[in-house]
Write an enzyme that holds these catalytic residues in place. Structure first.
Site, PDB file in Angstrom:
ATOM      1  N   ASN A   1     -47.015  76.301 146.009  1.00 42.15           N
ATOM      2  CA  ASN A   1     -47.067  76.974 144.517  1.00 42.15           C
ATOM      3  C   ASN A   1     -45.726  77.227 143.939  1.00 42.15           C
ATOM      4  O   ASN A   1     -45.288  78.338 143.914  1.00 42.15           O
ATOM      5  CB  ASN A   1     -47.729  78.362 144.824  1.00 42.15           C
ATOM      6  CG  ASN A   1     -48.038  78.932 143.459  1.00 42.15           C
ATOM      7  OD1 ASN A   1     -48.185  78.523 142.328  1.00 42.15           O
ATOM      8  ND2 ASN A   1     -47.851  80.474 143.297  1.00 42.15           N
TER       9      ASN A   1
ATOM     10  N   LYS B   1     -46.847  68.336 144.812  1.00 44.31           N
ATOM     11  CA  LYS B   1     -47.846  69.352 144.237  1.00 44.31           C
ATOM     12  C   LYS B   1     -49.046  68.351 144.503  1.00 44.31           C
ATOM     13  O   LYS B   1     -50.283  69.152 144.680  1.00 44.31           O
ATOM     14  CB  LYS B   1     -47.723  69.707 143.064  1.00 44.31           C
ATOM     15  CG  LYS B   1     -48.659  70.687 142.404  1.00 44.31           C
ATOM     16  CD  LYS B   1     -48.669  70.973 141.036  1.00 44.31           C
ATOM     17  CE  LYS B   1     -49.583  71.900 140.404  1.00 44.31           C
ATOM     18  NZ  LYS B   1     -49.247  72.285 139.130  1.00 44.31           N
TER      19      LYS B   1
ATOM     20  N   ASP C   1     -52.608  67.442 137.030  1.00 45.95           N
ATOM     21  CA  ASP C   1     -51.576  68.364 136.913  1.00 45.95           C
ATOM     22  C   ASP C   1     -51.064  68.652 138.077  1.00 45.95           C
ATOM     23  O   ASP C   1     -50.529  69.520 138.636  1.00 45.95           O
ATOM     24  CB  ASP C   1     -52.096  69.729 136.242  1.00 45.95           C
ATOM     25  CG  ASP C   1     -51.142  71.069 136.172  1.00 45.95           C
ATOM     26  OD1 ASP C   1     -50.012  70.470 135.756  1.00 45.95           O
ATOM     27  OD2 ASP C   1     -51.396  72.157 136.231  1.00 45.95           O
TER      28      ASP C   1
END
Length: 555
Positions: A388, A328, A301
């Site tokens: 984030n 990410k 993810d």
């Protein structure tokens, strides 16, 4: 009936002198009076040449007004500014606010299907700021609607629905306007969805094209999905952040999300294009010109959806048009934006899922972690996320990129198999939250050279990670915020905190700066929101959204 609440003021008092926002307003920062697009412009640098507020006087920065945003759901969006009016959005409202006085000019309620909140996991909020173009404000609502509002009155000009929440879709990102086309994305990477981008006529709302991020049989890229399988119909690749635009190349750059499910078995453990990738597309048609996949066969993810900063850098003595992304997955990528080829790939946080990238192939060099995961073991993968889902800043004069990073692991294992149902949870894993002792470092504010990977400075974040974006200015300042509620200005050379102001709630948004009547202002929203920010700070910080605007104290 639409609930439109207007102040009873004559339109002749309206401060705007004109509404002809153009591509130049969206694509340059030469006119510092206006901020018409997210991240201070479609190059997504989150940078301003303003220096009226600088290292020597930032301690004199004071609030000039505070405006309630009437919302407990979280403030993750940056505002926009045009001709003396600030436009703020959240999951419940759109506001027009007079910059000089902080007075509400109008507010328009967001009307959504209440059922959509059941699939979002995070509540009704919006990540991306409004986009201003040709007299209209464009925003998405969480129930998969794209809305155009009249900037002068707040009245709805048009509204288009592009997906059904019952199929797992929702929307939080900012639309952009590129070469006269409004382009919007969608969210729902945790569900059995198929990602896409839509192009719209900005005047009428007519849909011009749709570009799916998961190619169908017969389309380029479909060979990266298993043959004789319909896994591609629910393969993920959500477009849940926002795009960049280069008007000279006439290319839009948009990142895509994870493959679904995270467990690779149902999708054949293939590369799964175009998940966890960047797509360079023509704004008039949605045609894919080039792509790069950051994480083939993404099982962690780690997405590729974060914004791409467009810059011109000197590489090996030659000028190059590049795009920069703090992915990410923990690596900072510098790609050639003319052909999507990698130039530099450097880790910017702790990484254990890959030892690096093979620059000849552009593919990650996987560690043993992948084999342990697919064998069914519970793994501790670093990083849980590099950042984030917040904008990074790049100052073209310092050559540094400024980040708010996370230093914590993702702990997950493959879940027991279950049927994949349209719109239902599609992660395919069981995850648990890591724990930390009081006083531990869980993230940093970081200044980094994007080509070499050298970190000029790092400021530890203790106990709570950061969930605010960064803004760089030629005053030598980096504006950002903390979950504990501080809005801060850092020295761009050292990372030292030069100024701090305590807001009433967490800072999850990104600051903007602009001028009005020759004076520089800084505006940023506070208000705890978003799934991860709530996870870490809900028991420590109150909710409640407000917009803060600052200027230098008069002599």
């Amino acid at each position: 009936m639409k609930r439109l609440l207007l102040l009873s003021v004559a339109l002749t008092l309206w401060p705007l002198s004109g509404f002809a926002q153009t591509n130049d307003d969206l694509n340059s920062n030469n006119n510092t009076d206006n901020v018409a697009a997210h991240s201070m412009g479609l190059n997504r640098m989150s940078y301003s040449p303003l220096k009226q507020i600088n290292k020597s006087n930032v301690k004199k920065l004071v609030p000039v007004w505070n405006f309630s945003l009437m919302n407990d759901g979280g403030e993750l969006a940056a505002p926009a500014v045009y001709d003396g009016v600030l436009y703020a959005i959240n999951g419940k409202w759109t506001f027009a606010i007079d910059i000089e006085t902080g007075r509400q000019l109008w507010r328009t309620a967001v009307e959504t299907d209440p059922g959509v909140v059941r699939v979002t996991q995070f509540g009704a909020f919006t990540r991306g700021g409004p986009t201003l173009y040709n007299g209209k404000l464009y925003r998405v609502n969480i129930d998969n609607t794209l809305v155009a509002l009249d900037m002068k009155t707040g009245k709805e000009v048009w509204k288009q629905k592009f997906a059904d929440w019952r199929e797992g879709y929702y929307a939080t990102g900012a639309p952009i306007v590129a070469n006269g086309v409004v382009i919007s994305g969608m969210a729902g990477g945790e569900s059995t969805t198929r990602g896409f981008l839509d192009g719209w006529d900005p005047e009428t709302g007519k849909k011009l094209w749709r570009r799916y991020t998961i190619p169908a049989p017969g389309e380029p890229g479909h060979e990266s999905w298993p043959a004789d399988s319909d896994a591609w119909t629910r393969g993920g690749g959500a477009t849940w952040r926002s795009g960049s635009y280069d008007p000279q190349l006439d290319l839009v750059y948009w990142g895509t999300g994870n493959a679904a499910p995270y467990n690779p078995a149902p999708r054949g453990a293939t590369d799964a294009l175009y998940t966890s990738s960047v797509l360079a597309i023509r704004p008039k048609t949605g045609e894919i010109v080039c792509h790069y996949q950051y994480t083939p066969n993404d099982v962690y993810d780690v997405d590729g959806a974060d914004e791409h900063v467009l810059a011109d850098l000197t590489v090996d003595g030659q000028p190059r048009k590049v795009m920069i992304q703090a992915n990410k997955n923990g690596f900072l990528f510098v790609l050639d934006r003319t052909n999507c080829k990698p130039i530099s790939i450097k880790p910017y946080v702790k990484v254990n899922w890959a030892s690096g990238y093979d620059m000849a192939t552009g593919r990650p060099i996987q560690t043993e972690l992948y084999k342990k995961f697919v064998a069914g073991e519970e793994i501790e993968m670093w990083p849980q996320r590099g950042t984030n889902a917040v904008p990074t800043a790049f100052n073209p004069h310092t050559g540094m990129i400024y980040l708010s990073t996370w230093e914590m692991p993702r702990i997950q294992k493959i879940a027991p198999p279950k049927p994949q149902v349209l719109g239902a949870d599609a992660t395919g894993v069981v995850a648990r939250t890591p724990t930390f002792k009081p006083g531990e470092t869980v993230g940093y504010f970081t200044a980094m050279n994007p080509l070499t990977g050298e970190k000029k400075w790092q400021v530890p974040l203790i106990d709570l990670p950061g969930s605010a974006g960064t803004l760089a200015t030629d005053g030598g300042l980096i504006f950002t915020g903390k979950l504990t509620g501080e809005i801060v200005a850092l020295d761009d050379e050292t990372g030292k905190t030069l100024w701090s102001f305590k807001a009433g709630s967490s800072v999850n948004g990104t600051a903007i700066t602009y001028t009005y009547k020759g004076q520089q202002y800084v505006s940023v929203a506070s208000g705890l929101g978003g799934g991860l920010a709530r996870r870490w700070a809900a028991d420590k910080m109150p909710t409640g959204g407000s917009m803060w605007t600052f200027a230098l104290m008069p002599e």
